[in-house]
Design an enzyme around this catalytic site. Structure first.
Site: not given
Length: 392
Positions: A164, A228, A252, A256, A269, A271
């Site tokens: 991180d 994201r 998530d 296409e 999506h 989560g």
């Protein structure tokens, strides 16, 4: 009554909190605040009356941050509100990456006629998977979600390496001491059998995982993106899968380009889509909005600095301004020149913007009528607001 506008289905837990604190929901044309989940606000007209927007969730790329910052609109999110929900789906995705559960379910359901039990036993060898225990999980982003994923993976007997770039003391306290801290992303990519990404989407990290990154991974690695859409270059992932340079990709976020690919699993999506997460995030959002509109305290802003001070005086003046020299002296001079005694002054800055909160007790009607207009005329001041302590 102050009006709050909402987009999407906001949990009743958050809406009830606002109603109990004397807000109207979706009435009138001049809302003071907006509460939103995934609605794209980039092409919506944000009324001039709006002073704050809260995203009931962690990501905020659906909100035009730059434009709103210039207007003095404070944008909040609810970090950690859905962290446990996303963690659990990430762990489920790890299992799906290790074991061909989806295909096995389809096979079992399609088996018809004869001795079903015998036929499934004979043919189940085609759905043999591997265990997570003893494998290495790479976690990129060790915030609210990533730290939970990393710690849970240890309990699954995985080895965990994390990275991180914004690692701080608070993050470090959340992470188990057995997690290896990588010096850079490349170290994670090269070592991990499973890689999961948990970072926000910004202009700087769009396609954070691209073709070059994937080339560093083991060819039998599994890549997970529950952070994201846009964090991973889906076309690069597809090419790697086609060339057997990546074993499986779970995301998530529908694209296409990935539809019907045998090595891709897409969820819509979901989560943060649990009852508990939606309730928690909505309540956090409602409290942040109410706190700012009634006290001037900023908590969990994504575009302005946080200031959270006890409101112990009769009045407060909140001043949003550009982060340039000489602002504090100009603000202090104004109050002194107008015979207004400052009980406390708090100031924080982040990037191009700053926030100053001035606490006052003696503040007559003439001064109150004058102060906002006069302060707004100081160069680089964006917005001034007055707060009244109703408990005094």
């Amino acid at each position: 009554m102050t009006t709050i506008k909402t987009y999407n289905a906001i949990s009743a837990t958050g809406l009830n909190y606002l109603k109990q604190h004397h807000y109207d929901i979706n009435t009138g044309e001049s809302p003071k605040g907006i509460l939103v989940r995934s609605q794209n606000l980039h092409h919506e007209r944000i009324p001039e009356s709006v002073r704050a927007i809260v995203r009931a969730g962690a990501g905020f790329n659906n909100i035009p941050i730059d434009d709103l910052s210039k207007r003095g609109v404070v944008v909040f999110n609810t970090p950690g509100g859905n962290a446990n929900a996303v963690k659990e789906l990430t762990i489920a995705s790890l299992i799906l990456a290790a074991r061909p559960v989806i295909g096995a379910i389809g096979f079992a359901n399609e088996t018809r006629g004869g001795d079903v039990s015998l036929r499934t036993e004979v043919n189940k060898g085609g759905y043999r998977g591997t265990e997570l225990a003893g494998k290495t999980l790479g976690v990129i982003g060790l915030g609210n979600v990533g730290s939970k994923v990393a710690n849970t993976a240890l309990a699954l007997d995985m080895d965990v390496i994390g990275y991180d770039p914004g690692l701080n003391a608070n993050t470090a306290w959340r992470i188990d001491r057995h997690i290896v801290h990588a010096k850079n992303v490349a170290e994670v990519l090269r070592q991990a059998d499973y890689i999961t990404v948990h970072i926000p989407l910004t202009e700087d990290n769009k396609f954070f995982i691209d073709a070059e990154s994937i080339a560093l991974m083991k060819p039998n690695a599994a890549l997970l993106n529950l952070s994201r859409g846009g964090i991973v270059d889906d076309l690069a992932a597809k090419e790697a899968l086609d060339n057997d340079n990546l074993r499986v990709y779970i995301t998530d976020f529908a694209d296409e380009a990935l539809f019907d690919h045998p090595k891709v699993i897409i969820t819509p999506h979901i989560g943060g889509s649990t009852i508990e997460a939606e309730d928690t995030s909505a309540l956090m959002a409602a409290r942040e909005l109410d706190t700012y509109l009634t006290t001037g305290n900023i908590i969990n802003s994504v575009n302005y600095p946080d200031i959270d001070e006890p409101f112990t005086t009769k009045y407060r003046i909140g001043i949003i301004h550009e982060n340039v020299p000489n602002m504090i002296s100009q603000i202090s001079k104004f109050f002194g020149d107008n015979n207004i005694n400052i009980e406390q002054l708090s100031n924080r800055a982040v990037g191009a913007y700053a926030y100053t909160l001035v606490a006052i007790n003696e503040f007559n009607e003439v001064q109150q009528a004058y102060v906002k207009t006069a302060l707004d005329e100081i160069p680089h001041v964006i917005l001034t607001r007055r707060y009244v302590n109703v408990n005094i």
